[in-house]
Design an enzyme around this catalytic site. Structure first.
Site, PDB file in Angstrom:
ATOM      1  N   ASN A 110       0.835  -1.203   0.000  1.00 39.28           N
ATOM      2  CA  ASN A 110       0.000   0.000   0.000  1.00 39.28           C
ATOM      3  C   ASN A 110       0.865   1.247   0.000  1.00 39.28           C
ATOM      4  OD1 ASN A 110      -0.550   1.961   2.464  1.00 39.28           O
ATOM      5  ND2 ASN A 110       0.104   0.008   3.346  1.00 39.28           N
ATOM      6  N   GLY A 113      -0.671   6.746   1.714  1.00 40.45           N
ATOM      7  CA  GLY A 113      -0.160   8.086   2.034  1.00 40.45           C
ATOM      8  C   GLY A 113      -0.992   8.789   3.098  1.00 40.45           C
ATOM      9  N   SER A 173       5.238   5.150   8.803  1.00 48.08           N
ATOM     10  CA  SER A 173       4.577   4.938   7.513  1.00 48.08           C
ATOM     11  C   SER A 173       5.541   5.302   6.397  1.00 48.08           C
ATOM     12  CB  SER A 173       3.328   5.825   7.396  1.00 48.08           C
ATOM     13  OG  SER A 173       2.254   5.231   8.065  1.00 48.08           O
TER      14      SER A 173
HETATM   15  C1  LIG Z   1      -3.828  -0.633   3.679  1.00 49.88           C
HETATM   16  C2  LIG Z   1      -2.986  -0.413   4.894  1.00 49.88           C
HETATM   17  C3  LIG Z   1      -3.030   0.807   5.554  1.00 49.88           C
HETATM   18  C4  LIG Z   1      -2.252   1.030   6.691  1.00 49.88           C
HETATM   19  N1  LIG Z   1      -2.328   2.222   7.352  1.00 49.88           N
HETATM   20  C5  LIG Z   1      -1.586   2.420   8.479  1.00 49.88           C
HETATM   21  C6  LIG Z   1      -1.661   3.646   9.205  1.00 49.88           C
HETATM   22  O1  LIG Z   1      -2.429   4.550   8.858  1.00 49.88           O
HETATM   23  N2  LIG Z   1      -0.856   3.797  10.290  1.00 49.88           N
HETATM   24  C7  LIG Z   1       0.000   2.800  10.705  1.00 49.88           C
HETATM   25  O2  LIG Z   1       0.712   2.958  11.696  1.00 49.88           O
HETATM   26  N3  LIG Z   1       0.050   1.612  10.060  1.00 49.88           N
HETATM   27  C8  LIG Z   1      -0.714   1.410   8.965  1.00 49.88           C
HETATM   28  N4  LIG Z   1      -0.635   0.194   8.319  1.00 49.88           N
HETATM   29  C9  LIG Z   1       0.281  -0.844   8.818  1.00 49.88           C
HETATM   30  C10 LIG Z   1      -0.445  -1.882   9.679  1.00 49.88           C
HETATM   31  O3  LIG Z   1      -0.972  -1.297  10.838  1.00 49.88           O
HETATM   32  C11 LIG Z   1       0.549  -3.000  10.096  1.00 49.88           C
HETATM   33  O4  LIG Z   1       1.566  -2.429  10.881  1.00 49.88           O
HETATM   34  C12 LIG Z   1       1.177  -3.707   8.890  1.00 49.88           C
HETATM   35  O5  LIG Z   1       0.222  -3.864   7.855  1.00 49.88           O
HETATM   36  C13 LIG Z   1       1.730  -5.091   9.254  1.00 49.88           C
HETATM   37  O6  LIG Z   1       0.712  -5.942   9.743  1.00 49.88           O
HETATM   38  P1  LIG Z   1      -0.026  -7.040   8.818  1.00 49.88           P
HETATM   39  O7  LIG Z   1       1.047  -7.824   8.123  1.00 49.88           O
HETATM   40  O8  LIG Z   1      -0.842  -7.859   9.772  1.00 49.88           O
HETATM   41  O9  LIG Z   1      -0.875  -6.279   7.867  1.00 49.88           O
HETATM   42  C14 LIG Z   1      -1.412  -0.023   7.178  1.00 49.88           C
HETATM   43  C15 LIG Z   1      -1.381  -1.254   6.503  1.00 49.88           C
HETATM   44  C16 LIG Z   1      -2.155  -1.464   5.380  1.00 49.88           C
HETATM   45  C17 LIG Z   1      -2.091  -2.802   4.683  1.00 49.88           C
END
Ligand SMILES: Cc1cc2nc3c(=O)[nH]c(=O)nc-3n(C[C@H](O)[C@H](O)[C@H](O)COP(=O)(O)O)c2cc1C
Length: 363
Positions: A110, A113, A173
């Site tokens: 992703n 932003g 991020s």
């Molecule tokens: C579409 C998307 C949007 C995300 N938006 C944020 C965000 O706004 N702030 C943040 O700290 N992490 C954001 N993340 C990261 C997730 O919170 C997480 O740390 C990361 O995806 C790893 O976990 P996972 O493998 O279970 O998805 C986002 C992840 C995805 C896939």
């Protein structure tokens, strides 16, 4: 109801554009008459940051960016939900397409932003659920065009601290230019001083909220030494390890792997678990950790706990496994406790951390 949702909706959601699928899933959660989740087994209870979590499985930031459905998410059985990331002013994020599903890798890239409706809109939604049961935290970030980035985090704390159970300072991020430089020692030192001051000022009129720091899994171990040292000096309440990676470890979907952005899901598991264990050994119990990255099974969640996580969070696993994953993880965790003759989950935290840090670096 949860099984029905997975059975009917997931085959459809997986065939359409990922951002549309996400909007549909949010709408379904708004409309579905979900019953309250069954009470959790007491063995799953976890104390952290002065809060009592009914179970350690949380929803990671980014799924409910604008705090539209936190209570529906709690009804899916999550022990806690982190809404956001939110920025002080509304901002649209990057142009679409900006979300890519890598099916063969069970991963997502992703580059949203930090699209946000802004702190005021999100605060109004959270204020409307004041007094509701369940632990809901907020993930905060900076606006892309910010002139004073630290002031952005302070503004978010001022707007939101009264309405949430905890605050997560997102300096990781990969899709907001410069945001991750906030992890550099001198900058982080100043940022943490000012956000903690803002949190303490907010605590004069509302309960004191735990403040957590969410880092990237891409830090070097030298950077991590600095970050954990600074976090300890400022007595932050916890750390979240971690965000998406800008790395592309051994992906099958070579075409989509070239898309810019942060990678999440199964290929992130090894690196994020290693960084979790590295953080655990450096924190020396000064504060609890939340382990995030690639959790898509009970075994993966238990591995995070043994690597040092008091709590875990997931996002991408839901896309590939469905919402039934939450209940499956909780059931598996209870099985692991029984098989291992472990009385409480807290007894397993960090058990394997030293061993994980001795393994070859995940490649
Ligand atoms: C579409 C998307 C949007 C995300 N938006 C944020 C965000 O706004 N702030 C943040 O700290 N992490 C954001 N993340 C990261 C997730 O919170 C997480 O740390 C990361 O995806 C790893 O976990 P996972 O493998 O279970 O998805 C986002 C992840 C995805 C896939």
């Amino acid at each position: 109801m949860i099984a029905l949702f997975d059975h009917l909706a997931r085959p459809l959601l997986r065939r359409i554009d990922p951002e549309t699928a996400h909007a549909l899933a949010l709408n379904a959660l708004k409309l579905a008459p979900l019953p309250r989740a069954a009470p959790d087994d007491e063995k799953l209870q976890m104390q952290a940051f002065g809060l009592t979590f009914p179970n350690p499985v949380g929803l990671a930031a980014g799924f409910d960016k604008h705090a539209e459905v936190p209570d529906a998410l709690l009804r899916l059985g999550f022990g806690f939900v982190e809404v956001g990331g939110v920025t002080p002013k509304p901002q649209p994020g990057n142009p679409k397409p900006r979300l890519f599903r890598l099916d063969a890798d069970q991963a997502v890239i992703n580059r949203l932003g930090l699209n946000s409706e802004g702190a005021e809109a999100v605060a109004a939604r959270l204020a409307a659920r004041t007094g509701a049961a369940g632990i809901v935290g907020i993930n905060i970030g900076q606006n892309k065009d910010s002139a004073d980035r630290t002031a952005d985090y302070v503004a978010c704390i001022e707007a939101l601290a009264a309405h949430v159970s905890f605050l997560t300072v997102n300096v990781s991020s990969p899709n907001t230019p410069g945001l991750r430089t906030l992890q550099q020692a001198a900058v982080l030192d100043d940022l943490l001083a000012r956000v903690i001051d803002a949190r303490d000022r907010a605590a004069e009129t509302a309960p004191r909220r735990p403040l957590l720091l969410k880092i990237a899994p891409d830090l070097t171990l030298g950077d991590l030494d600095d970050v954990v040292g600074i976090a300890r000096r400022h007595r932050i309440d916890g750390m979240v390890i971690g965000n998406t990676t800008i790395g592309r470890p051994n992906l099958r979907e070579a075409g989509k792997a070239k898309e810019a952005g942060g990678l999440s899901g199964r290929p992130l598991f090894a690196l994020s678990t290693r960084m979790l264990a590295e953080t655990y050994v450096r924190a020396e119990g000064a504060f609890p950790l939340i382990g995030v990255g690639g959790i898509d099974s009970g075994a993966a969640a238990f591995a995070k706990i043994k690597a040092g996580a008091s709590l875990v969070q997931l996002y991408t696993g839901l896309i590939f496994r469905g919402v039934g994953l939450v209940g499956a993880i909780k059931k598996d965790l209870l099985d692991f406790l029984r098989i291992g003759r472990i009385d409480a989950l807290s007894d397993a935290v960090g058990r394997d951390a030293a061993a994980v840090t001795a393994e070859p670096w995940p490649g």
